[in-house]
Design a protein around this motif. Structure first.
Motif, PDB file in Angstrom:
ATOM      1  N   TYR A  24     -17.423   5.037 -15.639  1.00 49.94           N
ATOM      2  CA  TYR A  24     -16.303   4.134 -15.931  1.00 49.94           C
ATOM      3  C   TYR A  24     -16.202   3.034 -14.869  1.00 49.94           C
ATOM      4  CZ  TYR A  24     -11.453   2.619 -16.640  1.00 49.94           C
ATOM      5  OH  TYR A  24     -10.316   1.874 -16.847  1.00 49.94           O
ATOM      6  N   ASN A  52     -18.439   1.859 -12.838  1.00 47.12           N
ATOM      7  CA  ASN A  52     -19.599   0.978 -12.826  1.00 47.12           C
ATOM      8  C   ASN A  52     -19.768   0.189 -14.127  1.00 47.12           C
ATOM      9  OD1 ASN A  52     -20.906   1.378 -10.166  1.00 47.12           O
ATOM     10  ND2 ASN A  52     -21.067   3.506 -10.833  1.00 47.12           N
ATOM     11  N   ASN A  53     -18.814   0.353 -15.058  1.00 45.50           N
ATOM     12  CA  ASN A  53     -18.802  -0.414 -16.300  1.00 45.50           C
ATOM     13  C   ASN A  53     -20.112  -0.274 -17.075  1.00 45.50           C
ATOM     14  OD1 ASN A  53     -17.579  -2.132 -18.188  1.00 45.50           O
ATOM     15  ND2 ASN A  53     -18.484  -3.968 -17.270  1.00 45.50           N
ATOM     16  N   VAL A  54     -20.569   0.976 -17.171  1.00 40.87           N
ATOM     17  CA  VAL A  54     -21.805   1.261 -17.900  1.00 40.87           C
ATOM     18  C   VAL A  54     -21.563   1.094 -19.400  1.00 40.87           C
ATOM     19  CG1 VAL A  54     -23.388   3.132 -18.538  1.00 40.87           C
ATOM     20  CG2 VAL A  54     -22.746   2.784 -16.136  1.00 40.87           C
ATOM     21  N   HIS A  55     -22.520   0.473 -20.082  1.00 42.00           N
ATOM     22  CA  HIS A  55     -22.381   0.252 -21.529  1.00 42.00           C
ATOM     23  C   HIS A  55     -23.394   1.037 -22.352  1.00 42.00           C
ATOM     24  CE1 HIS A  55     -19.396  -3.117 -21.846  1.00 42.00           C
ATOM     25  NE2 HIS A  55     -19.607  -3.092 -20.540  1.00 42.00           N
ATOM     26  N   THR A  56     -24.467   1.466 -21.730  1.00 47.47           N
ATOM     27  CA  THR A  56     -25.454   2.304 -22.427  1.00 47.47           C
ATOM     28  C   THR A  56     -25.865   3.447 -21.507  1.00 47.47           C
ATOM     29  OG1 THR A  56     -27.288   0.903 -21.671  1.00 47.47           O
ATOM     30  CG2 THR A  56     -26.366   0.434 -23.854  1.00 47.47           C
ATOM     31  N   GLU A  72     -27.623  -2.716 -12.411  1.00 47.33           N
ATOM     32  CA  GLU A  72     -27.874  -1.495 -13.177  1.00 47.33           C
ATOM     33  C   GLU A  72     -28.514  -0.431 -12.293  1.00 47.33           C
ATOM     34  OE1 GLU A  72     -30.132   0.039 -17.263  1.00 47.33           O
ATOM     35  OE2 GLU A  72     -30.144  -2.091 -16.738  1.00 47.33           O
ATOM     36  N   PHE A  74     -21.765   8.005 -26.837  1.00 50.94           N
ATOM     37  CA  PHE A  74     -21.088   7.112 -25.902  1.00 50.94           C
ATOM     38  C   PHE A  74     -20.423   5.933 -26.615  1.00 50.94           C
ATOM     39  CE2 PHE A  74     -21.017   3.773 -22.569  1.00 50.94           C
ATOM     40  CZ  PHE A  74     -20.222   4.443 -21.659  1.00 50.94           C
ATOM     41  N   ASP A  75     -19.154   5.742 -26.263  1.00 55.33           N
ATOM     42  CA  ASP A  75     -18.378   4.622 -26.801  1.00 55.33           C
ATOM     43  C   ASP A  75     -17.583   4.035 -25.642  1.00 55.33           C
ATOM     44  OD1 ASP A  75     -16.685   2.835 -28.028  1.00 55.33           O
ATOM     45  OD2 ASP A  75     -15.988   4.221 -29.583  1.00 55.33           O
ATOM     46  N   VAL A  76     -18.027   2.899 -25.157  1.00 52.21           N
ATOM     47  CA  VAL A  76     -17.387   2.298 -23.987  1.00 52.21           C
ATOM     48  C   VAL A  76     -15.914   2.007 -24.237  1.00 52.21           C
ATOM     49  CG1 VAL A  76     -17.968  -0.096 -24.577  1.00 52.21           C
ATOM     50  CG2 VAL A  76     -17.721   0.572 -22.166  1.00 52.21           C
ATOM     51  N   ASN A  77     -15.549   1.763 -25.489  1.00 52.65           N
ATOM     52  CA  ASN A  77     -14.161   1.453 -25.815  1.00 52.65           C
ATOM     53  C   ASN A  77     -13.244   2.677 -25.737  1.00 52.65           C
ATOM     54  OD1 ASN A  77     -14.655  -1.334 -26.429  1.00 52.65           O
ATOM     55  ND2 ASN A  77     -15.579  -0.665 -28.363  1.00 52.65           N
ATOM     56  N   LEU A 119     -13.892   5.119 -23.422  1.00 47.61           N
ATOM     57  CA  LEU A 119     -14.226   5.761 -22.152  1.00 47.61           C
ATOM     58  C   LEU A 119     -12.985   6.146 -21.357  1.00 47.61           C
ATOM     59  CD1 LEU A 119     -16.446   6.734 -20.347  1.00 47.61           C
ATOM     60  CD2 LEU A 119     -16.713   4.419 -19.439  1.00 47.61           C
TER      61      LEU A 119
END
Length: 207
Positions: free
Chosen positions: A99, A101-105, A174, A34-37, A39
């Motif tokens: 995406y 929900n702006n999940v980061h992990t 979360e 996973f890489d939020v950047n 996504l």
């Protein structure tokens, strides 16, 4: 000529299920690394698969509307096509929810879900590869039962995931985000079972 025409529908089903398999593997890859950047970019790639599945479905509908004779009832062809398409749609929806929900992990349970979904899609492909021979097949029934068992595994995972979410996480945002994501992951398993149910219905009506 009739046999070639009949094969078109069964081949189209297989191709559309393959789109679901590709989407499931891409979802797992995105969550495992996973890489939020990236996504948004990854979401675009997954949407290309979903678009390809839609295109194959619409192509078959174009053939169906002109067909004089079909190997199974038109309503069953349409239902199967829609159910198969829903599998890919639901898989894409998971990444969309991550995406939005702006999940980061990524929680580990989500990766467990993707493995179940991949297994469901692989069995679905086996089902559709065997489907043209449904009147004589000795394996279709067992494959349908396997899908049902995988869906039940998804149900258990959903319950366990929700339980852990509400006992381990204190951030309400979360919790809200992952409740929705888990719901969409579980819907992927349901969508696979719906395809198997539709196949079983066709078999019952034609044997």
């Amino acid at each position: 000529m009739a046999k070639k025409s009949d094969n078109y529908y069964f081949e189209n089903f297989i191709q559309c299920v393959e789109c679901g398999c590709q989407a499931a593997m891409m979802l797992e890859e995105n969550l495992a690394n996973f890489d939020v950047n990236r996504l948004s970019e990854n979401l675009d790639e997954l949407h290309k698969i979903e678009h390809d599945a839609d295109k194959k479905k619409h192509e078959m509908m174009g053939v169906l509307v002109k067909a004089f004779i079909t190997p199974i009832e038109r309503e069953d062809i349409i239902l199967l096509s829609q159910c198969i398409d829903e599998v890919t749609d639901q898989i894409e929806d998971v990444l969309i929810r991550i995406y939005i929900n702006n999940v980061h992990t990524i929680r580990p349970e989500a990766l467990q879900f993707t493995k179940v979904i991949i297994r469901c899609c692989k069995v679905l492909k086996e089902i559709m590869e065997e489907f043209a021979n449904f009147k004589k097949s000795k394996t279709l029934h067992g494959l349908i039962i396997e899908i049902n068992a995988l869906e039940e595994e998804g149900d258990r995972l959903f319950i366990d995931s929700m339980r852990r979410l509400h006992t381990e996480v204190t951030d309400p945002l979360e919790i809200i985000a992952w409740r929705e994501i888990y719901n969409f992951l579980e819907k992927c398993c349901d969508a696979c079972e719906h395809v198997a149910d539709a196949v079983e219905s066709v078999i019952m009506k034609n044997t």
